[in-house]
Design an enzyme around this catalytic site. Structure first.
Site, PDB file in Angstrom:
ATOM      1  N   ALA A  15       0.825  -1.215   0.000  1.00  0.00           N
ATOM      2  CA  ALA A  15       0.000   0.000   0.000  1.00  0.00           C
ATOM      3  C   ALA A  15       0.856   1.261   0.000  1.00  0.00           C
ATOM      4  O   ALA A  15       0.508   2.260   0.604  1.00  0.00           O
ATOM      5  CB  ALA A  15      -0.930  -0.005   1.214  1.00  0.00           C
ATOM      6  N   GLY A  16       1.997   1.195  -0.708  1.00  0.00           N
ATOM      7  CA  GLY A  16       2.756   2.403  -0.979  1.00  0.00           C
ATOM      8  C   GLY A  16       2.118   3.142  -2.150  1.00  0.00           C
ATOM      9  O   GLY A  16       0.991   2.836  -2.560  1.00  0.00           O
ATOM     10  N   LEU A  17       2.838   4.095  -2.718  1.00  0.00           N
ATOM     11  CA  LEU A  17       2.247   4.885  -3.797  1.00  0.00           C
ATOM     12  C   LEU A  17       1.943   4.027  -5.017  1.00  0.00           C
ATOM     13  O   LEU A  17       0.915   4.225  -5.675  1.00  0.00           O
ATOM     14  CB  LEU A  17       3.168   6.047  -4.179  1.00  0.00           C
ATOM     15  CG  LEU A  17       2.604   7.017  -5.225  1.00  0.00           C
ATOM     16  CD1 LEU A  17       1.288   7.627  -4.760  1.00  0.00           C
ATOM     17  CD2 LEU A  17       3.611   8.105  -5.565  1.00  0.00           C
ATOM     18  N   SER A  44       8.271   2.839   1.756  1.00  0.00           N
ATOM     19  CA  SER A  44       9.272   3.847   1.429  1.00  0.00           C
ATOM     20  C   SER A  44       8.646   5.118   0.864  1.00  0.00           C
ATOM     21  O   SER A  44       9.206   6.209   1.014  1.00  0.00           O
ATOM     22  CB  SER A  44      10.281   3.274   0.424  1.00  0.00           C
ATOM     23  OG  SER A  44      11.051   2.246   0.999  1.00  0.00           O
ATOM     24  N   ALA A  46       6.195   6.893   1.803  1.00  0.00           N
ATOM     25  CA  ALA A  46       5.895   7.898   2.825  1.00  0.00           C
ATOM     26  C   ALA A  46       7.157   8.551   3.382  1.00  0.00           C
ATOM     27  O   ALA A  46       7.092   9.615   3.994  1.00  0.00           O
ATOM     28  CB  ALA A  46       5.101   7.257   3.966  1.00  0.00           C
ATOM     29  N   GLU A 116      18.036  18.852  -8.453  1.00  0.00           N
ATOM     30  CA  GLU A 116      18.714  17.743  -7.792  1.00  0.00           C
ATOM     31  C   GLU A 116      19.755  17.164  -8.731  1.00  0.00           C
ATOM     32  O   GLU A 116      19.791  17.475  -9.924  1.00  0.00           O
ATOM     33  CB  GLU A 116      17.708  16.678  -7.340  1.00  0.00           C
ATOM     34  CG  GLU A 116      16.794  17.167  -6.219  1.00  0.00           C
ATOM     35  CD  GLU A 116      15.955  16.069  -5.607  1.00  0.00           C
ATOM     36  OE1 GLU A 116      16.114  14.896  -6.013  1.00  0.00           O
ATOM     37  OE2 GLU A 116      15.150  16.371  -4.714  1.00  0.00           O
ATOM     38  N   HIS A 233      22.160   5.910  -1.007  1.00  0.00           N
ATOM     39  CA  HIS A 233      22.045   7.364  -0.864  1.00  0.00           C
ATOM     40  C   HIS A 233      23.291   7.875  -0.167  1.00  0.00           C
ATOM     41  O   HIS A 233      23.716   7.336   0.857  1.00  0.00           O
ATOM     42  CB  HIS A 233      20.800   7.736  -0.060  1.00  0.00           C
ATOM     43  CG  HIS A 233      20.382   9.150  -0.262  1.00  0.00           C
ATOM     44  ND1 HIS A 233      21.099  10.220   0.251  1.00  0.00           N
ATOM     45  CD2 HIS A 233      19.346   9.692  -0.941  1.00  0.00           C
ATOM     46  CE1 HIS A 233      20.514  11.346  -0.095  1.00  0.00           C
ATOM     47  NE2 HIS A 233      19.444  11.045  -0.821  1.00  0.00           N
ATOM     48  N   ARG A 279      24.475  10.183  -7.900  1.00  0.00           N
ATOM     49  CA  ARG A 279      24.484   9.647  -6.533  1.00  0.00           C
ATOM     50  C   ARG A 279      25.565   8.598  -6.300  1.00  0.00           C
ATOM     51  O   ARG A 279      26.164   8.547  -5.228  1.00  0.00           O
ATOM     52  CB  ARG A 279      23.112   9.034  -6.216  1.00  0.00           C
ATOM     53  CG  ARG A 279      22.075  10.059  -5.845  1.00  0.00           C
ATOM     54  CD  ARG A 279      20.786   9.389  -5.475  1.00  0.00           C
ATOM     55  NE  ARG A 279      19.839  10.378  -4.952  1.00  0.00           N
ATOM     56  CZ  ARG A 279      18.593  10.093  -4.632  1.00  0.00           C
ATOM     57  NH1 ARG A 279      18.146   8.858  -4.752  1.00  0.00           N
ATOM     58  NH2 ARG A 279      17.792  11.031  -4.165  1.00  0.00           N
ATOM     59  N   HIS A 338      19.324   2.700  -0.338  1.00  0.00           N
ATOM     60  CA  HIS A 338      18.210   3.630  -0.487  1.00  0.00           C
ATOM     61  C   HIS A 338      17.168   3.172  -1.503  1.00  0.00           C
ATOM     62  O   HIS A 338      15.981   3.438  -1.340  1.00  0.00           O
ATOM     63  CB  HIS A 338      18.752   4.994  -0.897  1.00  0.00           C
ATOM     64  CG  HIS A 338      17.735   6.075  -0.962  1.00  0.00           C
ATOM     65  ND1 HIS A 338      17.004   6.477   0.142  1.00  0.00           N
ATOM     66  CD2 HIS A 338      17.317   6.849  -1.990  1.00  0.00           C
ATOM     67  CE1 HIS A 338      16.188   7.462  -0.204  1.00  0.00           C
ATOM     68  NE2 HIS A 338      16.345   7.692  -1.496  1.00  0.00           N
ATOM     69  N   ARG A 373      19.404   5.153 -10.598  1.00  0.00           N
ATOM     70  CA  ARG A 373      18.157   5.916 -10.695  1.00  0.00           C
ATOM     71  C   ARG A 373      18.404   7.415 -10.610  1.00  0.00           C
ATOM     72  O   ARG A 373      19.128   7.900  -9.744  1.00  0.00           O
ATOM     73  CB  ARG A 373      17.204   5.507  -9.567  1.00  0.00           C
ATOM     74  CG  ARG A 373      15.922   6.332  -9.490  1.00  0.00           C
ATOM     75  CD  ARG A 373      15.045   5.869  -8.354  1.00  0.00           C
ATOM     76  NE  ARG A 373      15.646   6.082  -7.051  1.00  0.00           N
ATOM     77  CZ  ARG A 373      15.477   7.194  -6.310  1.00  0.00           C
ATOM     78  NH1 ARG A 373      14.756   8.187  -6.775  1.00  0.00           N
ATOM     79  NH2 ARG A 373      16.039   7.287  -5.125  1.00  0.00           N
TER      80      ARG A 373
END
Length: 510
Positions: A15-17, A44, A46, A116, A233, A279, A338, A373
């Protein structure tokens, strides 16, 4: 006795995005969403701080966003999928805003966008500096709870898959909080189970996300893509927490710099883009400084200073909880797991190689992230490809065949999980080599011999084995014994059976 129920519609695990986007898009088909934690917890999505990347500005275009995505992915991005993602970026941000996500706005009502790393334009839509993930999930959760076609059941942990005689997926097996297993069959199953951060001792993600969905799909025979590519990260806040709080990349976009214990900037010695380098470059630089004993700190005293409580409240609170006041002190940082670029291979509509099984979000491999990513593309991918998976799953007819067997992964005791996490961070972390990866695989073999095969160990095996097999350094995968990048850029596509065969050959040769 195991209880079995039939859901006449789409079954979504997670039930994440990605999961909620799939659920909302599946309307009017009935949807059952299963989650282990309460809604808006244990995912993750949220926790995401930076925001959502999208070509919303007058000086930007989807083609530029796609080109940046391809460039960041170090030769392994599926360009068509990246363009599909970018083409739907602005639409996805506006749709979430319409659901109530309170993106930062300028005086004219436009989206405030930040720069970013590896983006050629300022295109990251934010919420109060570092609260995008939480705010977006609040909006998506409210919409899902209000939708008449969606039922959400919490307290259910994925334990297995229900398969038909041909290997198609016809449902799932879940463990209930009160004990006992529950089998749920459905017209289509969407795995939106998140990443593998909980496989690492140093992580910025919910530690319960240990790759079970990925591992179980692999055990069932699903094609897996690029599992060796893990993004670390660069700037997890190093205050001894598990998981580590995150110092969002937006801080570097605002001008924060990386310094060592002597107060000297060091990123200019590693990359011409300094703090805004990709990154993986920044993560390795910080790792190298720490290994050399010089330490690494994010200095935002001039870039943010007294504005911290308002502009970056999440980072500010995390720092204060660890005895650091970022207004007047540099923030100690370290790389941490990450994001997982690899996952269950899907097409543009979330279909996996197994009939009846879809995947979306971090557990899926759509090809948009490649070897590294691009910052703030994860929430965007969850929204765009989650919705596409929901639409396709809803259009799936009831299967002609029924579940005939269940595939249940063995549970790994918590003490063994903690040992595995330490080994993964040590041997499959920011810098890897054959000696460490071989040692890690032997440990996984031993754990499996003792406790049985399960989703957690299968996910860890895929990462380690494919990292050992890739004799080059590319993106998030860096081999100290193979530091050069091969001129022949090839994605990894593998079945767990292939990995098992390689292991048997390796053991026979020893």
């Amino acid at each position: 006795m195991t209880e079995r129920i039939r859901h006449d519609g789409v079954l979504i695990v997670g039930a994440g995005l990605a999961g909620l986007s799939a659920a909302l898009a599946a309307a009017p088909r009935k949807v059952l969403v299963l989650t282990g934690a309460a809604l808006n917890h244990g995912c993750s999505s949220a926790w995401a701080q930076g925001g959502m990347a999208a070509a919303l500005g007058a000086d930007d275009a989807a083609a530029l966003h796609a080109a940046d995505t391809v460039a960041a992915g170090a030769g392994l991005v599926d360009a068509a999928m990246a363009r599909l993602l970018a083409d739907h970026g602005a639409e996805a941000v506006r749709a979430l805003a319409d659901l109530g996500a309170p993106f930062d706005r300028d005086a004219h009502g436009g989206f405030v966008q930040s720069l970013e790393a590896a983006h050629s334009r300022a295109r990251v839509a934010r919420v109060k500096g570092d609260q995008a993930g939480h705010a977006i999930m609040e909006a998506a959760s409210r919409a899902a709870l209000a939708a008449s076609h969606i039922e959400i059941r919490s307290g259910l942990r994925l334990r297995g898959l229900l398969l038909d005689a041909a290997g198609g997926v016809r449902g799932v097996v879940v463990a209930q909080d009160h004990g006992g297993l529950l089998e749920i069959t459905a017209s289509a199953v969407v795995l939106a189970t998140g990443g593998i951060g909980g496989l690492y001792a140093d992580t910025t993600t919910p530690p319960e996300l240990r790759g079970e969905g990925l591992g179980l799909a692999a055990m069932a025979g699903a094609l897996i893509g690029d599992p060796e590519f893990v993004q670390f990260h660069p700037t997890a806040i190093d205050i001894g927490r598990d998981p580590a709080p995150l110092a969002t990349e937006a801080l570097r976009g605002e001008g924060a710099v990386l310094i060592n214990a002597a107060g000297e900037r060091f990123m200019t010695g590693y990359h011409p883009d300094a703090e805004l380098a990709p990154r993986d470059v920044v993560a390795r630089a910080i790792h190298a400084e720490r290994i050399a004993g010089r330490g690494a700190f994010l200095d935002a005293r001039e870039a943010v200073g007294d504005h911290f409580p308002v502009e970056f409240p999440t980072v500010f609170a995390a720092c204060l909880s660890g005895g650091i006041d970022p207004r007047i002190q540099p923030i100690p940082v370290a790389p941490a797991c990450h994001y997982h670029m690899g996952g269950i291979v899907t097409d543009a509509d979330g279909r996996s190689s197994l009939d009846g099984l879809f995947a979306a979000g971090e557990c899926a491999s759509t090809g948009v992230h490649g070897a590294n990513r691009l910052a703030s593309n994860s929430l965007l991918e969850a929204a765009v490809f989650g919705a596409r998976a929901g639409v396709a799953a809803a259009q799936t007819p009831d299967p002609a065949t029924q579940a005939t067997r269940r595939l249940i992964g063995a549970d790994l005791p918590e003490a063994a999980v903690q040992d595995l996490r330490q080994a993964m961070s040590r041997d499959a972390g920011v810098v890897r080599d054959a000696e460490g990866l071989t040692r890690l695989l032997r440990m996984i073999d031993d754990l499996q011999a003792t406790h049985g095969r399960g989703g957690v160990l299968s996910a860890a095996r895929l990462v380690a084995a494919c990292a050992l097999a890739r004799h080059e350094s590319r993106g998030g995968h860096f081999r100290s014994d193979f530091p050069q990048t091969s001129p022949d850029a090839k994605r990894t596509f593998v079945n767990l059976a292939d990995v098992d065969q390689d292991a048997r050959l390796r053991i026979a040769a020893e």
